[in-house]
Design a protein around this motif. Sequence first.
Motif, PDB file in Angstrom:
ATOM      1  N   UNK A 171       0.992  -1.034   0.373  1.00 45.42           N
ATOM      2  CA  UNK A 171       0.411  -0.311   0.065  1.00 45.42           C
ATOM      3  C   UNK A 171       0.676   0.928   0.096  1.00 45.42           C
ATOM      4  N   UNK A 172       0.047   2.532  -0.134  1.00 50.16           N
ATOM      5  CA  UNK A 172       1.090   3.305  -0.393  1.00 50.16           C
ATOM      6  C   UNK A 172       0.249   4.009  -0.491  1.00 50.16           C
ATOM      7  N   UNK A 173       0.177   5.769  -0.778  1.00 53.63           N
ATOM      8  CA  UNK A 173      -0.573   7.000  -0.607  1.00 53.63           C
ATOM      9  C   UNK A 173      -0.678   6.867  -1.616  1.00 53.63           C
ATOM     10  N   UNK A 174      -2.429   7.556  -2.030  1.00 54.39           N
ATOM     11  CA  UNK A 174      -3.337   7.777  -3.823  1.00 54.39           C
ATOM     12  C   UNK A 174      -1.778   8.707  -4.453  1.00 54.39           C
ATOM     13  N   UNK A 175      -1.172   9.682  -3.912  1.00 57.51           N
ATOM     14  CA  UNK A 175      -0.120  10.659  -4.478  1.00 57.51           C
ATOM     15  C   UNK A 175       1.296   9.471  -4.652  1.00 57.51           C
ATOM     16  N   UNK A 176       1.801   9.239  -4.046  1.00 52.61           N
ATOM     17  CA  UNK A 176       3.055   8.099  -4.481  1.00 52.61           C
ATOM     18  C   UNK A 176       2.799   6.776  -5.481  1.00 52.61           C
ATOM     19  N   UNK A 177       1.215   6.338  -5.064  1.00 50.87           N
ATOM     20  CA  UNK A 177       0.998   5.511  -6.191  1.00 50.87           C
ATOM     21  C   UNK A 177       0.523   6.213  -7.388  1.00 50.87           C
ATOM     22  N   UNK A 243      -4.030  -0.714   9.579  1.00 51.55           N
ATOM     23  CA  UNK A 243      -3.866   0.405   8.874  1.00 51.55           C
ATOM     24  C   UNK A 243      -5.494   0.291   8.613  1.00 51.55           C
ATOM     25  N   UNK A 244      -6.360  -0.018   9.008  1.00 52.38           N
ATOM     26  CA  UNK A 244      -7.679  -0.729   8.898  1.00 52.38           C
ATOM     27  C   UNK A 244      -8.590   1.345   8.251  1.00 52.38           C
ATOM     28  N   UNK A 248      -9.966   3.038   5.769  1.00 51.99           N
ATOM     29  CA  UNK A 248     -10.913   3.449   5.159  1.00 51.99           C
ATOM     30  C   UNK A 248     -11.722   4.624   4.331  1.00 51.99           C
ATOM     31  N   UNK A 249      -9.868   6.317   4.888  1.00 48.22           N
ATOM     32  CA  UNK A 249     -10.188   7.128   4.821  1.00 48.22           C
ATOM     33  C   UNK A 249     -10.313   7.386   3.489  1.00 48.22           C
ATOM     34  N   UNK A 250      -8.639   6.491   2.847  1.00 42.95           N
ATOM     35  CA  UNK A 250      -8.343   7.110   1.902  1.00 42.95           C
ATOM     36  C   UNK A 250      -7.001   7.690   1.914  1.00 42.95           C
ATOM     37  N   UNK A 251      -6.639   7.884   2.826  1.00 43.64           N
ATOM     38  CA  UNK A 251      -5.069   8.118   3.221  1.00 43.64           C
ATOM     39  C   UNK A 251      -3.677   7.524   2.467  1.00 43.64           C
ATOM     40  N   UNK A 252      -4.547   6.033   2.398  1.00 48.05           N
ATOM     41  CA  UNK A 252      -3.662   5.051   1.506  1.00 48.05           C
ATOM     42  C   UNK A 252      -4.605   3.492   1.102  1.00 48.05           C
TER      43      UNK A 252
END
Length: 301
Positions: A171-177, A243-244, A248-252
């Motif tokens: 997993x990663x942050x949306x920006x990194x991916x 990291x649930x 869920x929040x979309x941070x990852x």
Amino acid sequence: MNTDNLSLYSAFLAVARAGSILKASEQLYISQPAVTKAIKKLEQNLNSTLFTRNSRGVHLTEEGKQLYSKISAAFEYIEAGEDILASRRNLDIGHIKIGVSTTLCKYVLLPFLSVYTANHPHINISIECQSSKATMALLKDHSIDIGIISVPSKPDFLTLHRLGYVHDAFMGTPAYIEGMKDRHAKSNLLLLDRDNLTRQYVENYAPTTLFSENNILEIDNMNLLIDFTKAGIGIGCAIREFVKSELQSGHLVEYSENIPTMKQRPVYLATPIDRKLTSHSENFVKFVKENIRNKELNILG
């Protein structure tokens, strides 16, 4: 010290305190002749006269008074020691030694401990923060009483109680991916070090190209790995359950391109199979087992 006198001193103290052979025999639940015999035997062994006798009872001689001051103090120390042990039982004072990784401690053990210690405030608890592999070694040589471990196979020297399962995922942050699509250079892959059982488990599933085509940053514990991933430093292989809220929040977000779904891994409460636990350790194990399905205490339940 003449050890033959030890069994006679209780009779001596009882007579000295009661001032009467009859009252001493009643307190000791033995016959008067038995008390008289014990006093005479003690006087013979010490070559001293300890009591004078008259119609009103028995009284300590000067020698008897000197002996009484020392023997009485010694028995008071013994009684104090017994009282300490009794109070430890009554107040649940004891010591539990637990081995667990920093991550399993934070997410699995801590919720149980927060409730247990509130109900047992006099229990002393030591935490050895070690990897599951090191925790098993501590259990094997009896350096700890209880362990929380995640292992692929069941060791034959441990009794295991399954707390639930964990799921490894990249997993990663949306920006990194999102940036990986346009990034020509290698991406950062955040992994635990090679000695860690989780790292070894992941390498059995993930394709070798994932490791060869990216920069590997090795981190020695899962908590830091999660923090690095949340900071956008790279793609981290972390445990989904831990990291649930971030997922869920979309941070990852999970990264699954060319990565097969990894099989879930069990997490166990472990105790040595060849060692009887203390009553306090048994009580804690019982508490955990009774609350395995309590989702407020066990996120894996």
